[in-house]
Design an enzyme around this catalytic site. Structure first.
Site, short mmCIF file in Angstrom:
data_model
loop_
_atom_site.label_atom_id
_atom_site.label_comp_id
_atom_site.label_asym_id
_atom_site.label_seq_id
_atom_site.Cartn_x
_atom_site.Cartn_y
_atom_site.Cartn_z
N ASP A 11 4.98 11.59 -0.37
CA ASP A 11 5.71 12.50 0.51
C ASP A 11 4.71 12.89 1.61
OD1 ASP A 11 6.69 14.76 1.78
OD2 ASP A 11 7.34 15.73 -0.08
N ILE A 12 5.01 12.58 2.86
CA ILE A 12 4.05 12.75 3.94
C ILE A 12 3.64 14.22 4.12
CG2 ILE A 12 5.66 13.05 5.89
CD1 ILE A 12 3.88 10.94 7.40
N VAL A 34 12.78 12.71 6.88
CA VAL A 34 11.39 13.18 6.93
C VAL A 34 11.27 14.40 7.86
CG1 VAL A 34 10.60 11.58 8.76
CG2 VAL A 34 9.00 12.37 7.01
N ASP A 35 12.08 14.44 8.89
CA ASP A 35 12.08 15.57 9.83
C ASP A 35 12.41 16.87 9.09
OD1 ASP A 35 12.10 16.94 12.25
OD2 ASP A 35 13.92 16.00 13.02
N SER A 122 12.24 5.27 12.15
CA SER A 122 13.54 4.62 12.44
C SER A 122 14.16 3.87 11.27
CB SER A 122 13.46 3.67 13.65
OG SER A 122 13.43 4.38 14.86
N VAL A 125 17.85 6.99 8.58
CA VAL A 125 19.15 7.21 9.20
C VAL A 125 19.33 6.33 10.46
CG1 VAL A 125 20.54 8.97 10.40
CG2 VAL A 125 19.32 9.56 8.32
N TYR A 126 18.25 6.01 11.16
CA TYR A 126 18.35 5.22 12.38
C TYR A 126 18.49 3.72 12.13
CZ TYR A 126 17.49 9.26 15.47
OH TYR A 126 17.58 10.45 16.16
P1 ADP Z 1 14.88 7.97 11.24
O1 ADP Z 1 15.97 8.82 11.78
O2 ADP Z 1 13.76 7.72 12.24
O3 ADP Z 1 15.38 6.72 10.60
P2 ADP Z 1 14.46 9.19 8.60
O4 ADP Z 1 13.79 10.47 8.30
O5 ADP Z 1 15.91 9.06 8.27
O6 ADP Z 1 14.17 8.91 10.15
O7 ADP Z 1 13.70 8.01 7.90
C1 ADP Z 1 12.44 7.51 8.28
C2 ADP Z 1 11.67 7.12 7.05
O8 ADP Z 1 11.12 8.29 6.45
C3 ADP Z 1 12.53 6.45 5.97
O9 ADP Z 1 11.88 5.26 5.55
C4 ADP Z 1 12.58 7.49 4.86
O10 ADP Z 1 12.64 6.88 3.57
C5 ADP Z 1 11.26 8.19 5.05
N1 ADP Z 1 11.11 9.55 4.49
C6 ADP Z 1 12.06 10.47 4.19
N2 ADP Z 1 11.49 11.59 3.70
C7 ADP Z 1 10.15 11.37 3.68
C8 ADP Z 1 9.00 12.14 3.27
N3 ADP Z 1 9.12 13.39 2.79
N4 ADP Z 1 7.76 11.58 3.41
C9 ADP Z 1 7.62 10.34 3.92
N5 ADP Z 1 8.65 9.57 4.31
C10 ADP Z 1 9.90 10.07 4.20
#
Ligand code: ADP
Length: 172
Positions: A11-12, A34-35, A122, A125-126
């Site tokens: 988890d970042i 992740v946002d 990306s 969700v993207y």
């Molecule tokens: P986007 O809209 O750019 O696609 P997302 O957040 O939907 O952004 O996804 C981008 C990547 O982040 C995906 O591969 C997702 O699995 C990953 N992700 C989601 N939550 C976390 C987290 N807490 N830490 C790291 N990566 C995450």
């Protein structure tokens, strides 16, 4: 200097690096994935800083990046970059995704940061296909690091197994 590139399944929001990168949207006001995780874990200081940037420049365009405090996170800064929405591949998606990595790394260099962690921009969700997205991330980062001076380490933080396998194979 030769910076190292690593892959981690994590988890970042937990990483103690100089900057973590957020896959933000152009409003900079937070979202899912992740946002959402970054804003939840970092607290309101990050959103306050994003609002200040919005007031000055009105959000962030696709492929561009901005930098804020990391609030309560163990990282020092959050670099918010806006990835392209996958729309079949004929809409400059590859170039825009590469710009996300380059512009984020440029901000890190400007601040003199040593360690940066990226999520798989990306590919949630993207809907950017994960294999080409990982190739763009690695090629663009390697190219940037050839002329970088402050950055010593870049970590690709994968949240799902497919992304982890793609980066692991490319790096090992
Ligand atoms: P986007 O809209 O750019 O696609 P997302 O957040 O939907 O952004 O996804 C981008 C990547 O982040 C995906 O591969 C997702 O699995 C990953 N992700 C989601 N939550 C976390 C987290 N807490 N830490 C790291 N990566 C995450």
């Amino acid at each position: 200097m030769k910076a190292k590139i690593e892959v981690l399944k994590a988890d970042i929001t937990t990483l103690e690096v100089d900057a973590i990168v957020n896959a933000a949207n152009s409003s900079l006001l937070g979202g899912g994935g992740v946002d959402g995780a970054i804003h939840r874990a970092g607290g309101p200081a990050i959103l306050d800083a994003c609002r200040d940037i919005r007031a000055k420049q009105g959000g962030c365009s696709t492929g561009e990046a901005v930098i804020t405090t990391a609030g309560n996170l163990p990282a020092q800064y959050v670099i918010h970059t806006v990835g392209p929405v996958w729309n079949g591949g004929d809409h400059l998606e590859a170039k825009l995704l590469a710009n996300c990595y380059t512009n984020s790394l440029k901000l890190a260099e400007e601040k003199g940061l040593k360690s940066v962690a990226f999520p798989n921009i990306s590919t949630g969700v993207y809907k950017y296909p994960k294999a080409p997205a990982s190739a763009i991330a690695l090629i663009t980062t390697r190219k940037f690091l050839q002329t970088a001076s402050s950055i010593e380490s870049v970590v690709f933080v994968c949240f799902d197994q497919l992304n982890y396998d793609l980066y692991w194979k490319a790096l090992n």
